[in-house]
Design a protein around this motif. Structure first.
Motif, short mmCIF file in Angstrom:
data_model
loop_
_atom_site.label_atom_id
_atom_site.label_comp_id
_atom_site.label_asym_id
_atom_site.label_seq_id
_atom_site.Cartn_x
_atom_site.Cartn_y
_atom_site.Cartn_z
N ALA A 65 -1.03 5.05 3.27
CA ALA A 65 -0.99 3.58 3.30
C ALA A 65 -1.57 3.07 4.60
O ALA A 65 -1.36 3.64 5.67
CB ALA A 65 0.46 3.11 3.15
N GLY B 55 -3.22 -4.61 1.95
CA GLY B 55 -2.91 -3.20 1.82
C GLY B 55 -4.12 -2.40 1.37
O GLY B 55 -4.94 -2.87 0.59
N ALA C 37 0.83 -1.20 0.00
CA ALA C 37 0.00 0.00 0.00
C ALA C 37 0.86 1.25 0.00
O ALA C 37 0.54 2.25 -0.65
CB ALA C 37 -0.93 -0.01 1.21
#
Length: 94
Positions: free
Chosen positions: A57, A65, A32
């Motif tokens: 993230a 993610g 992410a």
């Protein structure tokens, strides 16, 4: 921390707020983070200030993610306008 800092504080932002033993949250967060960095670079290229709109993230409860956009409502509306401008009259991307 800068806008492209490690964002580690956001890795714990699972829906329940609790971590499950054995779930690799960091692996999902790393994926992410790489995606969030790309989005943030694109936002900078379109002259969005990180204090107004940025990608963050995170992970979900299963350790996957997740990238979230956070920012001021006006900046989100501006981004929506830019994205709408990329769609032709038939609803397809240009």
């Amino acid at each position: 921390m800068g806008w492209m800092g490690d964002g580690l504080n956001d890795a714990s932002d699972a829906g329940s707020g609790l971590w499950v033993r054995g779930v690799d949250y960091m692996a999902g967060w790393r994926v992410a983070r790489a995606a969030a960095d790309q989005v943030n670079l694109a936002l900078l290229a379109t002259e969005f200030e990180p204090s107004q709109l940025r990608a963050v993230a995170s992970t979900d409860d299963a350790g996957r993610g997740v990238v979230r956009l956070v920012g001021a409502p006006g900046a989100a509306v501006r981004l929506a306008g830019l994205l709408a401008g990329l769609v032709d009259r038939d609803g397809g991307a240009l």
